[in-house]
Design an enzyme around this catalytic site. Structure first.
Site, PDB file in Angstrom:
ATOM      1  N   ARG A   8      -4.257  -4.001   3.187  1.00 59.82           N
ATOM      2  CA  ARG A   8      -4.858  -4.731   2.065  1.00 59.82           C
ATOM      3  C   ARG A   8      -6.383  -4.631   2.169  1.00 59.82           C
ATOM      4  NH1 ARG A   8      -0.578  -7.516   4.099  1.00 59.82           N
ATOM      5  NH2 ARG A   8       1.149  -7.902   2.644  1.00 59.82           N
ATOM      6  N   LYS A  27      -2.056 -11.613   5.495  1.00 62.47           N
ATOM      7  CA  LYS A  27      -1.561 -12.466   4.415  1.00 62.47           C
ATOM      8  C   LYS A  27      -0.402 -13.336   4.879  1.00 62.47           C
ATOM      9  CE  LYS A  27       0.296 -12.244  -0.286  1.00 62.47           C
ATOM     10  NZ  LYS A  27       0.667 -11.335  -1.412  1.00 62.47           N
ATOM     11  N   HIS A  47      -6.432  -1.960  -3.795  1.00 62.49           N
ATOM     12  CA  HIS A  47      -5.121  -2.492  -3.413  1.00 62.49           C
ATOM     13  C   HIS A  47      -4.006  -1.537  -3.823  1.00 62.49           C
ATOM     14  CE1 HIS A  47      -1.901  -5.338  -2.650  1.00 62.49           C
ATOM     15  NE2 HIS A  47      -2.768  -6.183  -2.164  1.00 62.49           N
ATOM     16  N   ARG A  51      -2.022   1.033  -1.519  1.00 63.91           N
ATOM     17  CA  ARG A  51      -0.785   0.681  -0.793  1.00 63.91           C
ATOM     18  C   ARG A  51       0.436   1.161  -1.569  1.00 63.91           C
ATOM     19  NH1 ARG A  51      -0.481  -3.293   2.809  1.00 63.91           N
ATOM     20  NH2 ARG A  51       1.109  -4.526   1.703  1.00 63.91           N
ATOM     21  N   HIS A 101       5.266  -5.651   5.699  1.00 55.54           N
ATOM     22  CA  HIS A 101       6.339  -6.411   5.060  1.00 55.54           C
ATOM     23  C   HIS A 101       7.482  -6.592   6.050  1.00 55.54           C
ATOM     24  CE1 HIS A 101       5.006  -4.734   0.892  1.00 55.54           C
ATOM     25  NE2 HIS A 101       4.219  -5.696   1.336  1.00 55.54           N
ATOM     26  N   TYR A 111       2.617  -7.556  16.378  1.00 63.44           N
ATOM     27  CA  TYR A 111       1.947  -6.258  16.250  1.00 63.44           C
ATOM     28  C   TYR A 111       2.887  -5.126  15.812  1.00 63.44           C
ATOM     29  CZ  TYR A 111      -2.201  -8.283  18.338  1.00 63.44           C
ATOM     30  OH  TYR A 111      -3.299  -9.054  18.589  1.00 63.44           O
TER      31      TYR A 111
END
Length: 407
Positions: free
Chosen positions: A243, A270, A333, A336, A360, A370
């Site tokens: 992002r 996020k 953005h 992505r 995600h 990680y």
């Protein structure tokens, strides 16, 4: 002898305060300045106490007697009317100081900053508060009614900012619920506003999904003549497809050029889950160029105005506009979506590995830390393949014949 209004009006001040009794503990105290103050005297556990009722004639004789009657009932039930009055006064003073803005700023600090919410999320929360503050910021939070919140939201709608209005209502609701949890108010008035706002039409970030067009974008980036840090950020962004906020807040201590991994802490993500990005040899090359220019301390992509601040959130999109791309053609953005589409259409990679690369992945904190467990090796290979493929597109070489291709 019980008091009458005639006697009360006839009472004159003296050098010192004096009392004139009415009945059953009620009396009036006359002050040297002429004030006539209602008092009620009672006992609890052998101790004498006094309840201040108010002043005459603001409080009439009948009202004073009614108050004394209620106080006697409270004492008979084991209560202490003077103590209860002090509690009500303290709570009223406390609540009057608990304005919406004060509670909102406490909520942002206690529930967002200290819980490690992403910097971008906190910036947005303060933005929503700034939009609401002129209307309800100084109002005691427990007194605010639904129409007071609706008014500024409708003003936002009137300017076409439907999504902002919706998010402001959501933010206000979280503040009110925090107020309920901390005893500053009794309910969330925004719960009554659901359905009162226009539902914004879903929009998607503009993204390039055709190989030759992507190659053209990459060549345009190479020809960019603006600030060199911005150019390198533009060159790196398609390869790592994080992002924009995660990219511009990158710091050197998070990046290991030897092992080829960028570890993004949870507070910058996020979903508030730590994330790792495998770095291809091309990305490491770009980062090495940056390090030689700026050193390896602080932000990787600092602002042109101050090295202590990251580049502006609008920097990359503004650069795309300077290159001639409209907001309907490409956004930072949207890179992505570009990577996700091409990687999935290649058929070479596990969809779960692609999802993890996009952050995600698994919500389990231990398994997801990680994302260096399951799919990590595949993600390392995929990152290098993707960078190599971008190089092919930039030089006008072969393209993948997926569903997105035009022949």
């Amino acid at each position: 002898m019980p008091l009458t209004d005639t006697r009360l009006r006839a009472l004159k001040p003296k050098d010192k305060p004096y009392k004139v009794t009415d009945e059953r503990g009620l009396y009036v105290e006359v002050t040297p300045t002429g004030g006539k103050l209602w008092r009620f005297r009672y006992r609890i556990g052998g101790a004498q106490k006094k309840l201040c009722i108010g002043s005459y004639p603001d409080i009439s004789l009948k009202q004073a007697r009614d108050a004394a009657y209620e106080a006697r009932r409270a004492v008979a039930s084991g209560g202490d009317p003077a103590f209860e009055k002090r509690k009500r006064k303290i709570r009223a003073e406390f609540l009057s100081a608990q304005t919406f803005e004060a509670v909102a700023r406490e909520y942002i600090e206690q529930m967002m900053v200290q819980n490690g919410r992403a910097d971008g999320t906190i910036v947005k929360a303060n933005y929503f508060l700034d939009k609401l503050a002129p209307a309800i910021g100084n109002r005691p939070i427990h007194e605010i009614e639904p129409f007071e919140v609706l008014a500024p939201l409708k003003r936002l709608e009137a300017t076409g900012k439907h999504e902002t209005a919706k998010k402001c209502r959501s933010f206000a609701g979280r503040v009110f619920r925090y107020g309920v949890a901390t005893t500053r108010c009794k309910s969330d008035p925004t719960s009554m506003l659901k359905g009162a706002l226009v539902t914004p039409r879903a929009t998607h970030y503009a993204a390039i999904l055709e190989p030759t067009e992507l190659g053209g974008l990459l060549r345009a980036i190479d020809d960019f003549t603006g600030y060199m840090v911005t150019k390198l950020a533009l060159q790196i962004a398609p390869h790592v497809f994080v992002r924009p906020g995660e990219l511009r807040h990158a710091e050197w201590h998070e990046i290991d050029l030897v092992d080829g991994v960028w570890k993004i802490p949870a507070g910058k993500m996020k979903a508030r889950r730590a994330h790792a990005v495998p770095l291809s040899k091309q990305v490491r090359g770009y980062l090495t160029d940056l390090a030689e220019m700026l050193g390896r301390e602080g932000y990787v992509f600092p602002s042109a105005r101050s090295s202590k601040r990251p580049m502006s959130e609008n920097t990359l999109n503004a650069a795309f506009r300077r290159m001639g791309y409209s907001k309907e053609e490409v956004t930072a953005h949207g890179l992505r979506a570009t990577a996700s589409t091409f990687l999935n259409e290649s058929g070479l990679w596990n969809p779960d590995a692609i999802e993890r690369a996009l952050a995600h992945g698994d919500s389990n904190v231990v398994r997801g830390i990680y994302h260096r467990g399951k799919h990590w090796d595949e993600r390392v290979r995929m990152a290098q393949w993707w960078s190599d493929y971008l190089d092919e597109l930039r030089t006008g070489g072969k393209v993948i014949m997926g569903k997105f291709a035009k022949g």
